[in-house]
Design a protein around this motif. Structure first.
Motif, short mmCIF file in Angstrom:
data_model
loop_
_atom_site.label_atom_id
_atom_site.label_comp_id
_atom_site.label_asym_id
_atom_site.label_seq_id
_atom_site.Cartn_x
_atom_site.Cartn_y
_atom_site.Cartn_z
N LEU A 1 1.07 9.54 -21.56
CA LEU A 1 0.39 8.36 -21.04
C LEU A 1 0.33 7.24 -22.08
N TYR A 2 0.07 7.60 -23.33
CA TYR A 2 0.03 6.57 -24.37
C TYR A 2 1.42 5.95 -24.59
N LYS A 3 2.44 6.76 -24.46
CA LYS A 3 3.80 6.25 -24.58
C LYS A 3 4.11 5.29 -23.44
N LEU B 1 9.35 11.17 -18.20
CA LEU B 1 9.06 12.47 -17.58
C LEU B 1 10.09 13.50 -18.02
N SER B 2 11.36 13.11 -17.98
CA SER B 2 12.42 14.03 -18.39
C SER B 2 12.32 14.38 -19.88
N GLU B 3 12.03 13.39 -20.71
CA GLU B 3 11.96 13.62 -22.15
C GLU B 3 10.80 14.56 -22.51
N PHE B 4 9.64 14.27 -21.95
CA PHE B 4 8.47 15.08 -22.31
C PHE B 4 8.55 16.47 -21.69
N ASN B 5 9.15 16.59 -20.52
CA ASN B 5 9.32 17.92 -19.93
C ASN B 5 10.29 18.77 -20.75
N SER B 6 11.27 18.13 -21.37
CA SER B 6 12.23 18.87 -22.18
C SER B 6 11.59 19.44 -23.44
N GLN C 1 13.52 12.21 -31.43
CA GLN C 1 12.89 11.06 -30.79
C GLN C 1 11.62 11.46 -30.05
N ASN C 2 11.69 12.59 -29.34
CA ASN C 2 10.51 13.08 -28.63
C ASN C 2 9.41 13.46 -29.61
N SER C 3 9.80 14.10 -30.72
CA SER C 3 8.81 14.49 -31.71
C SER C 3 8.14 13.26 -32.30
N ASP C 4 8.93 12.20 -32.53
CA ASP C 4 8.36 10.98 -33.06
C ASP C 4 7.33 10.39 -32.10
#
Length: 227
Positions: free
Chosen positions: A79-81, A112-117, A127-130
């Motif tokens: 949500l913050y992203k 949604l796809s990035e965070f679900n992965s 990138q997701n970890s960042d």
């Protein structure tokens, strides 16, 4: 599947949304949006096995629906992203329904796809970890977020109406009980009066029979026997 449905709304008007599930959650989403207060707030609602997390700030609501097993850390990172990207891309967004579906809907789907992965460690990217690390400071506020059940978000007026209905029902039952009690007391009173009258009648008959044995049926022989 972790994050299922996400949206950005202005008040109760959905500006853009995206989903990873075929089911229709529009009714639950609209119910929650209608109950969100106008002031800035963060909250989690529980509905069956799903959690509805939202951040409301500056008149805009960022909401994501997730499985209960995922907890609240990742959904609020998401949500913050979303909030950060939305405010940067749309400083003065329109207020018409789904006005930003084409421009911001793909962004929601991407996140949604990035965070679900991230649920699969092998698929996690730097990138997701960042994105998680950038939201870490803000996530300290998540511990203060309350969890409400969707079934408990009735408005004050609806609760009062429900209470009044229950009070009226109890009052009606009480009145019926009092009327029934009065009718029972009245019935018992007349029943007792009948028993008393019957007892008196039986007593008089017994006295008459005893007296008639000595004085005759007309009760006129007692005086003549004495003379």
């Amino acid at each position: 599947m972790s994050l299922i449905h996400a949206l950005v709304a202005r008040g109760s008007v959905i500006l853009a949304e995206a989903s990873t599930d075929e089911h229709d959650f529009s009714q639950a989403v609209q119910t929650i949006l209608s109950k969100i207060p106008p002031n800035n707030s963060k909250l989690t609602y529980v509905w069956e096995q799903y959690l509805f997390h939202y951040v409301s700030e500056g008149g805009f609501t960022y909401l994501v629906m997730a499985d209960d097993a995922v907890g609240r850390r990742m959904p609020f990172s998401f949500l913050y992203k979303v909030q950060s990207d939305f405010t940067a891309a749309h400083p003065s967004p329109p207020a018409s329904p789904h006005a930003l579906q084409q421009s911001f809907g793909p962004t929601l789907s991407k996140h949604l796809s990035e965070f679900n992965s991230q649920q699969n460690p092998a698929a996690s990217s730097s990138q997701n970890s960042d994105a998680l690390y950038q939201a870490r400071d803000e996530l300290n506020q998540v511990k203060d977020i309350m969890v409400h059940n969707v079934e408990q978000i009735l408005s004050r007026g609806e609760r009062i109406e429900l209470l009044v209905d229950k009070t009226d029902t109890m009052a009606g039952q009480s009145l019926a009980f009092r009327r029934g009690a009065k009718a029972t007391r009245r019935k018992m009173f007349w029943k007792n009066q009948k028993v008393l009258a019957l007892s008196c009648a039986v007593g008089l008959v017994v006295v008459y029979l005893i007296t008639a044995q000595f004085c005759g049926a007309a009760l006129n022989q007692c005086g003549s026997k004495n003379t």
